[in-house]
Design an enzyme around this catalytic site. Sequence first.
Site, mmCIF file in Angstrom:
data_model
loop_
_atom_site.group_PDB
_atom_site.id
_atom_site.type_symbol
_atom_site.label_atom_id
_atom_site.label_comp_id
_atom_site.label_asym_id
_atom_site.label_seq_id
_atom_site.Cartn_x
_atom_site.Cartn_y
_atom_site.Cartn_z
ATOM 1 N N SER A 2 0.829 -1.209 0.000
ATOM 2 C CA SER A 2 0.000 0.000 0.000
ATOM 3 C C SER A 2 0.857 1.250 0.000
ATOM 4 C CB SER A 2 -0.847 0.087 1.277
ATOM 5 O OG SER A 2 -1.487 -1.094 1.538
ATOM 6 N N HIS A 6 -1.511 -2.881 -7.061
ATOM 7 C CA HIS A 6 -2.186 -2.524 -5.813
ATOM 8 C C HIS A 6 -3.677 -2.807 -5.973
ATOM 9 C CE1 HIS A 6 -3.072 0.841 -2.643
ATOM 10 N NE2 HIS A 6 -3.081 -0.361 -2.108
ATOM 11 N N GLU A 52 -4.383 -0.377 -9.046
ATOM 12 C CA GLU A 52 -3.461 0.736 -9.238
ATOM 13 C C GLU A 52 -2.122 0.107 -9.647
ATOM 14 O OE1 GLU A 52 -2.900 2.971 -5.605
ATOM 15 O OE2 GLU A 52 -2.764 4.860 -6.679
ATOM 16 N N ASN A 82 -3.702 6.426 -1.805
ATOM 17 C CA ASN A 82 -3.533 6.816 -0.400
ATOM 18 C C ASN A 82 -3.078 8.259 -0.237
ATOM 19 O OD1 ASN A 82 -4.419 4.560 1.077
ATOM 20 N ND2 ASN A 82 -2.637 3.433 0.360
#
Length: 286
Positions: A121, A142, A154, A192
């Site tokens: 992550s 991801h 991702e 994120n």
Amino acid sequence: MNKIKKIAVIGGGTMGNGIVHLFAQNGFDVTLVETKKEFADRAIATIDKNLERMLSKEKITKEDKDSALGRITTSLDLNNTVKKIDLMIEAVPEIFELKKSIFSDADKYAPDHTIFASNTSSISITKLAAQTNRPERFIGMHFFNPVPVMKLVEVINGLKTSSEVTDAIMTLSEKLGKVPVSANDSPGFVSNRVLMPMINEAIFTVYEGVATAEAVDQVMKLGMAHPMGPLRLADFIGLDVCLDILNVLYDGFKDPKYRPCPLLVKMVDAGKLGDKTGEGFFNYSK
Ligand SMILES: NC(=O)c1ccc[n+]([C@@H]2O[C@H](COP(=O)([O-])OP(=O)(O)OC[C@H]3O[C@@H](n4cnc5c(N)ncnc54)[C@H](O)[C@@H]3O)[C@@H](O)[C@H]2O)c1
């Protein structure tokens, strides 16, 4: 590059078992590598249960379920498993030294053509790739939880990832029924980097007494059409995970705008981690 047929997934936890499920359901032979037989068995039981749920909703047939399960094998031997694969996806806990040892070991045994992917992550793909002799065949894949349901992958390019490898992973993700989005390696990638400051700001709003957690989530759901409020989402992700990722952003950019809210730090210190402990911004004990 288009001959990605045999896959190994390292780690069969929350994300790993979902990734194994996804590949098997889409016709790929996939080997799950775990550290103990009981962990591998637990992952297979979870996949079985999730396929059964899809069967009961008539999303798949009994034959689809059986053939998906038939394509999965398990192994406790990383080095032997990677000798026969085209793609390895790592989904072990977010600990750099652990990921480093897996990639540097696997690099000695995997064929030259094998692509290495990490589901990290927040750890730098460029830094993980540098632990191997194949940085051009190293990429971030991801996935999002729950993997069989969430559409996004991702795809993160490290500094040396070749465009052929990016293209191959984008095409593969589409074959899995996902929508891949490509981004370059940077702290927090896109997901994120955008999500965590929003969650952090929501926590500051509660911390400063501007509004309650319920009110903040209502504003974001009803005013911004978010399906889940940021604080409910933070509980679902895990407040410890949110804090770790904010620290990655804070350290990576050296920018105070990513400073984790003291309330988040305090809640993690108190063991209020969200859904997994039964309490976070909301209560899940009942
Ligand atoms: N949970 C999420 O929502 C989420 C979302 C996106 C990405 N990620 C990332 O995915 C990765 C895995 O997260 P998770 O939530 O699935 O973790 P998890 O703790 O649920 O699962 C990790 C699994 O790895 C296994 N494992 C540990 N060491 C191993 C080794 N040496 N060899 C083989 N297996 C090993 C453990 O037994 C465990 O089953 C992390 O990098 C995390 O940041 C998590």
